[in-house]
Design a protein around this motif. Structure first.
Motif, PDB file in Angstrom:
ATOM      1  N   TYR A 182       0.858  -1.092  -0.025  1.00  0.00           N
ATOM      2  CA  TYR A 182       0.152   0.067  -0.088  1.00  0.00           C
ATOM      3  C   TYR A 182       0.821   1.212  -0.155  1.00  0.00           C
ATOM      4  CZ  TYR A 182      -3.543   3.245   1.302  1.00  0.00           C
ATOM      5  OH  TYR A 182      -4.420   4.370   1.274  1.00  0.00           O
ATOM      6  N   ASN A 183       2.034   1.346   0.769  1.00  0.00           N
ATOM      7  CA  ASN A 183       2.975   2.417   0.907  1.00  0.00           C
ATOM      8  C   ASN A 183       3.578   2.682  -0.274  1.00  0.00           C
ATOM      9  OD1 ASN A 183       1.659   3.051   3.438  1.00  0.00           O
ATOM     10  ND2 ASN A 183       3.057   1.836   4.492  1.00  0.00           N
ATOM     11  N   ASP A 184       4.112   1.464  -1.001  1.00  0.00           N
ATOM     12  CA  ASP A 184       5.138   1.780  -1.911  1.00  0.00           C
ATOM     13  C   ASP A 184       4.615   1.836  -3.337  1.00  0.00           C
ATOM     14  OD1 ASP A 184       6.896   1.631   0.095  1.00  0.00           O
ATOM     15  OD2 ASP A 184       7.428  -0.715  -0.341  1.00  0.00           O
ATOM     16  N   ASN A 185       3.179   1.664  -3.545  1.00  0.00           N
ATOM     17  CA  ASN A 185       2.849   1.668  -4.915  1.00  0.00           C
ATOM     18  C   ASN A 185       2.084   2.867  -5.129  1.00  0.00           C
ATOM     19  OD1 ASN A 185       0.675   0.864  -6.926  1.00  0.00           O
ATOM     20  ND2 ASN A 185       1.630  -1.153  -7.040  1.00  0.00           N
ATOM     21  N   PRO A 186       2.521   3.741  -6.184  1.00  0.00           N
ATOM     22  CA  PRO A 186       1.695   4.853  -6.630  1.00  0.00           C
ATOM     23  C   PRO A 186       0.174   5.046  -6.625  1.00  0.00           C
ATOM     24  CG  PRO A 186       3.003   3.965  -8.530  1.00  0.00           C
ATOM     25  CD  PRO A 186       3.128   3.005  -7.310  1.00  0.00           C
ATOM     26  N   ASN A 187      -0.262   3.584  -7.317  1.00  0.00           N
ATOM     27  CA  ASN A 187      -1.722   3.564  -7.521  1.00  0.00           C
ATOM     28  C   ASN A 187      -2.648   2.812  -6.050  1.00  0.00           C
ATOM     29  OD1 ASN A 187      -1.708   4.704 -10.200  1.00  0.00           O
ATOM     30  ND2 ASN A 187      -0.815   2.586 -10.744  1.00  0.00           N
ATOM     31  N   SER A 188      -1.949   2.738  -5.054  1.00  0.00           N
ATOM     32  CA  SER A 188      -2.530   2.397  -4.091  1.00  0.00           C
ATOM     33  C   SER A 188      -3.968   2.916  -3.769  1.00  0.00           C
ATOM     34  CB  SER A 188      -1.770   2.694  -2.749  1.00  0.00           C
ATOM     35  OG  SER A 188      -1.441   3.825  -2.353  1.00  0.00           O
ATOM     36  N   ASN A 189      -4.188   3.852  -4.054  1.00  0.00           N
ATOM     37  CA  ASN A 189      -5.634   4.307  -4.066  1.00  0.00           C
ATOM     38  C   ASN A 189      -6.627   3.527  -4.696  1.00  0.00           C
ATOM     39  OD1 ASN A 189      -4.672   5.392  -6.435  1.00  0.00           O
ATOM     40  ND2 ASN A 189      -6.087   7.053  -6.483  1.00  0.00           N
ATOM     41  N   LYS A 190      -6.290   2.652  -5.414  1.00  0.00           N
ATOM     42  CA  LYS A 190      -7.016   1.819  -6.506  1.00  0.00           C
ATOM     43  C   LYS A 190      -6.423   0.307  -6.187  1.00  0.00           C
ATOM     44  CE  LYS A 190      -7.741   5.028 -10.354  1.00  0.00           C
ATOM     45  NZ  LYS A 190      -7.511   5.222 -11.746  1.00  0.00           N
ATOM     46  N   LEU A 191      -6.286   0.124  -4.973  1.00  0.00           N
ATOM     47  CA  LEU A 191      -5.727  -1.237  -4.739  1.00  0.00           C
ATOM     48  C   LEU A 191      -6.859  -2.226  -4.466  1.00  0.00           C
ATOM     49  CD1 LEU A 191      -3.574  -3.359  -3.764  1.00  0.00           C
ATOM     50  CD2 LEU A 191      -3.714  -2.331  -1.375  1.00  0.00           C
ATOM     51  N   VAL A 192      -6.943  -3.408  -5.111  1.00  0.00           N
ATOM     52  CA  VAL A 192      -7.901  -4.254  -4.897  1.00  0.00           C
ATOM     53  C   VAL A 192      -7.287  -5.539  -4.521  1.00  0.00           C
ATOM     54  CG1 VAL A 192      -9.485  -5.961  -6.104  1.00  0.00           C
ATOM     55  CG2 VAL A 192      -9.268  -3.353  -6.953  1.00  0.00           C
ATOM     56  N   LEU A 193      -7.693  -6.412  -3.710  1.00  0.00           N
ATOM     57  CA  LEU A 193      -7.133  -7.396  -3.183  1.00  0.00           C
ATOM     58  C   LEU A 193      -8.122  -8.654  -2.877  1.00  0.00           C
ATOM     59  CD1 LEU A 193      -8.287  -7.871   0.174  1.00  0.00           C
ATOM     60  CD2 LEU A 193      -6.620  -6.091   0.650  1.00  0.00           C
ATOM     61  N   ILE A 194      -7.292  -9.676  -2.650  1.00  0.00           N
ATOM     62  CA  ILE A 194      -8.171 -10.864  -2.776  1.00  0.00           C
ATOM     63  C   ILE A 194      -7.675 -11.543  -1.165  1.00  0.00           C
ATOM     64  CG2 ILE A 194      -8.595 -13.427  -3.161  1.00  0.00           C
ATOM     65  CD1 ILE A 194      -8.068 -12.573  -6.133  1.00  0.00           C
ATOM     66  N   LEU A 195      -8.647 -11.980  -0.432  1.00  0.00           N
ATOM     67  CA  LEU A 195      -8.291 -12.471   1.079  1.00  0.00           C
ATOM     68  C   LEU A 195      -9.251 -13.863   1.057  1.00  0.00           C
ATOM     69  CD1 LEU A 195      -6.939 -11.562   3.544  1.00  0.00           C
ATOM     70  CD2 LEU A 195      -9.044 -11.058   4.462  1.00  0.00           C
ATOM     71  N   THR A 196      -8.380 -15.047   1.105  1.00  0.00           N
ATOM     72  CA  THR A 196      -8.873 -16.374   1.147  1.00  0.00           C
ATOM     73  C   THR A 196      -9.021 -16.902   2.720  1.00  0.00           C
ATOM     74  OG1 THR A 196      -6.850 -17.667   1.091  1.00  0.00           O
ATOM     75  CG2 THR A 196      -7.728 -17.075  -1.094  1.00  0.00           C
ATOM     76  N   GLN A 197      -9.742 -17.656   2.831  1.00  0.00           N
ATOM     77  CA  GLN A 197     -10.083 -18.393   4.347  1.00  0.00           C
ATOM     78  C   GLN A 197     -10.144 -17.147   5.114  1.00  0.00           C
ATOM     79  OE1 GLN A 197      -7.881 -21.895   5.315  1.00  0.00           O
ATOM     80  NE2 GLN A 197      -7.196 -22.175   3.137  1.00  0.00           N
ATOM     81  N   ALA A 198     -11.009 -15.990   5.009  1.00  0.00           N
ATOM     82  CA  ALA A 198     -10.951 -15.094   5.931  1.00  0.00           C
ATOM     83  C   ALA A 198     -12.217 -15.365   7.215  1.00  0.00           C
ATOM     84  CB  ALA A 198     -11.357 -13.790   5.130  1.00  0.00           C
ATOM     85  N   LYS A 199     -11.761 -14.820   8.318  1.00  0.00           N
ATOM     86  CA  LYS A 199     -12.804 -15.271   9.281  1.00  0.00           C
ATOM     87  C   LYS A 199     -13.878 -14.080   9.580  1.00  0.00           C
ATOM     88  CE  LYS A 199     -11.155 -14.935  13.614  1.00  0.00           C
ATOM     89  NZ  LYS A 199     -10.482 -15.182  14.885  1.00  0.00           N
ATOM     90  N   VAL A 200     -15.005 -14.416   9.607  1.00  0.00           N
ATOM     91  CA  VAL A 200     -16.018 -13.413   9.773  1.00  0.00           C
ATOM     92  C   VAL A 200     -16.439 -13.291  11.285  1.00  0.00           C
ATOM     93  CG1 VAL A 200     -18.237 -12.595   9.269  1.00  0.00           C
ATOM     94  CG2 VAL A 200     -16.868 -13.972   7.606  1.00  0.00           C
ATOM     95  N   LYS A 201     -16.389 -11.921  11.891  1.00  0.00           N
ATOM     96  CA  LYS A 201     -16.858 -11.792  13.207  1.00  0.00           C
ATOM     97  C   LYS A 201     -18.376 -11.253  13.315  1.00  0.00           C
ATOM     98  CE  LYS A 201     -15.777  -9.494  17.451  1.00  0.00           C
ATOM     99  NZ  LYS A 201     -16.126 -10.816  18.195  1.00  0.00           N
ATOM    100  N   ALA A 202     -19.114 -11.781  13.632  1.00  0.00           N
ATOM    101  CA  ALA A 202     -20.625 -11.161  13.762  1.00  0.00           C
ATOM    102  C   ALA A 202     -20.604  -9.887  14.354  1.00  0.00           C
ATOM    103  CB  ALA A 202     -21.321 -12.416  14.316  1.00  0.00           C
ATOM    104  N   ALA A 203     -21.984  -9.261  13.910  1.00  0.00           N
ATOM    105  CA  ALA A 203     -22.096  -7.917  14.578  1.00  0.00           C
ATOM    106  C   ALA A 203     -22.515  -8.138  16.183  1.00  0.00           C
ATOM    107  CB  ALA A 203     -23.204  -7.274  13.813  1.00  0.00           C
ATOM    108  N   THR A 204     -22.030  -7.165  16.981  1.00  0.00           N
ATOM    109  CA  THR A 204     -22.182  -7.238  18.179  1.00  0.00           C
ATOM    110  C   THR A 204     -22.599  -5.967  18.510  1.00  0.00           C
ATOM    111  OG1 THR A 204     -19.952  -6.933  18.774  1.00  0.00           O
ATOM    112  CG2 THR A 204     -20.614  -9.107  18.956  1.00  0.00           C
TER     113      THR A 204
END
Length: 525
Positions: A182-204
């Motif tokens: 994010y810090n080193d890329n000049p186009n970080s304002n358009k950063l798209v990522l993939i996150l696999t096996q992410a854990k979801v925390k329910a709303a509380t």
């Protein structure tokens, strides 16, 4: 006649003499507290179906190094167990276990996908339309990045084409990798990522649904050349960015909380008088003043193996009976048992472990012992004057109760007035100790501080971690400074329906996943 390949979708637990043609889609190692290692994988077949597969420690030496992520194999014979862990990496009702009869042969197999992502709509996730025990894949555009200096986590908004916005937290190595990109890329304002096996925390309560990486198994992908990321960007118009940026700003503003709120995150607020009465292990917060050292048969420190941190009675060179490693000398670690009291003169006993003591005293146990020896004092049960800085301090304590031991184990301490006053207000109605005093903020972060105690010395409470996933007891073998992050404990579900082995014979450490090169090494304080 050659046996036909079985399909993953047809595995029902009735037959274990399977023949699978699969690709190792993902592979990682798990290190448990006993320094044992086992291997976990996700296998995918020609139909694109996936299943979780485990190589336990008994078979680990046979297969370590012979299975490679991305390669295809013909595999025979598995033990089949129910996929009933606390967190599931695949939606298949069963998972596979390598046994002595398992056979694996490298084999080029056409038409098996190199990668298959099952992206969940963020809008559905935010609407709580998900299975809380199933890890998910997400793709989205990054906005509103928030990261404190020296913090081990980064928080940002993740938005996809469904118009959904969710708060995402990345920890440790994932945080480092994200910030570098994010810090080193000049186009970080358009950063798209993939996150696999992410854990979801329910709303509380007022805190919305959030997602984070798991300690094991998650992949963070940010390469613009990945086809799924390229396609996402092509479909994302300028209008989408404007709308999602506004939504992300609102989400970020609603999820800001103070240091005091972070300190009591997911804790039960208790008075000092109530802590000894708790009948099960719980993480609590309270405010108390340290009054004196509570003495037992031990002194102010204990000895551990340099490699596995198990307690030892050896005072010279030795070979550890736990990890079988040679030690030139054992390592000294603090273990101080303190009596504390509150404003109403209620008393309790807390045990404070090595890192917390070192932060307050300002010197390691080994260095302090050397100073004592220089002045001619070598009795391990003689408490040096330097330890008195621990006394007379009014602190906010985060601790784990221990019903089978008279001491509660301290996880974190703070002398910030806003934290102390915040907790005191929550403790005020001493007769009300219900669930409404449980604070769940849906997020956590480290809090560092340098404090000047007005009592007997200067204390440095700069802590480098705020993780509370540890197993503590009054014995030094379970010193939280020695604990490593492991897998969440497994939920045991009785067998029903198909007559197969339950996963209760699989160690709890087998429920998670971060590749050993991807292994997150944490020094827990």
């Amino acid at each position: 006649m050659a046996k036909k390949l079985d399909m993953i979708k047809d595995i029902d637990g009735r037959r274990e003499t399977l023949k699978l043609g699969v690709r190792v889609l993902d592979l990682w190692y798990i290190h448990n507290r006993e320094s044992n290692v086992h291997l976990e994988m996700i296998l995918i077949d020609q139909m694109g179906d996936k299943i979780h597969c485990i190589v336990k420690k008994d078979e680990f030496d046979i297969w370590d190094g012979k299975l490679k992520e991305g390669d295809t194999y013909i595999m025979h014979n598995f033990k089949i167990v129910k996929n009933d862990g606390q967190y599931r990496v695949c939606d298949h009702p069963f998972k596979l276990l390598f046994i002595g009869a398992t056979s694996v042969r490298p084999q080029p197999i056409a038409n098996i996908p190199n990668s298959v992502y099952q992206f969940r709509s963020i809008k559905e996730v935010v609407a709580s339309n998900f299975s809380p025990d199933l890890l998910i894949d997400l793709i989205g555009w990054v906005d509103n990045v928030k990261a404190k200096a020296q913090s081990k986590n980064v928080v940002f908004s993740l938005m996809d084409l469904s118009g959904g916005v969710v708060s995402c937290t990345l920890w440790d190595e994932y945080c480092k990798k994200f910030l570098e990109r994010y810090n080193d890329n000049p186009n970080s304002n358009k950063l798209v990522l993939i996150l696999t096996q992410a854990k979801v925390k329910a709303a509380t309560g007022e805190w919305p649904v959030s997602v984070s990486n798991t300690w094991n198994g998650t992949k963070l992908l940010m390469d613009d050349a990945i086809p799924e990321i390229t396609q996402f960007k092509q479909r994302m118009s300028a209008d989408d960015l404007t709308i999602m940026s506004q939504s992300g700003s609102q989400l970020t503003q609603s999820s800001q909380y103070s240091d005091a709120e972070r300190f009591v995150y997911k804790c039960l607020v208790k008075s000092v008088s109530e802590i000894p009465l708790i009948k099960k292990e719980m993480i609590c917060v309270t405010v108390a003043t340290t009054t004196k050292f509570s003495l037992d048969n031990d002194g102010w420190y204990y000895l551990v193996c340099n490699h596995c941190n198990k307690r030892t009675n050896e005072t010279g060179p030795f070979k550890c009976t736990y990890c079988d490693q040679d030690n030139n000398m054992p390592t000294l670690k603090y273990k101080l048992q303190l009596q504390v009291c509150d404003d109403a003169f209620n008393y309790a006993n807390f045990v404070v472990w090595d890192q917390k003591c070192r932060n307050i005293i300002g010197i390691s146990a080994e260095e302090l012992q050397k100073k004592m020896i220089k002045v001619g004092e070598d009795d391990p049960k003689c408490f040096p004057d330097e330890l008195d800085v621990m006394l007379g301090c009014t602190l906010a304590f985060k601790l784990r109760t221990q019903p089978r031991n008279k001491f509660a184990s301290v996880i974190k301490v703070s002398d910030l007035p806003e934290i102390i006053n915040y907790i005191k207000k929550l403790i005020q109605p001493l007769g009300e100790c219900s669930h409404k005093n449980i604070i769940d903020l849906g997020g956590d972060t480290s809090t560092g501080m340098i404090v000047d105690f007005r009592s007997k010395g200067v204390c440095n409470l700069a802590a480098n971690s705020d993780h509370d996933l540890m197993s503590l007891s009054g014995t030094a073998d379970n010193d939280p400074d020695n604990s490593s992050l492991g897998t969440p404990s497994k939920r045991i579900v009785p067998n029903s329906g198909v007559s197969v082995q339950s996963s209760e014979d699989i160690e709890s450490g087998e429920l998670s996943a971060t590749k050993p090169m991807k292994t997150i090494k944490q020094e827990i304080d």
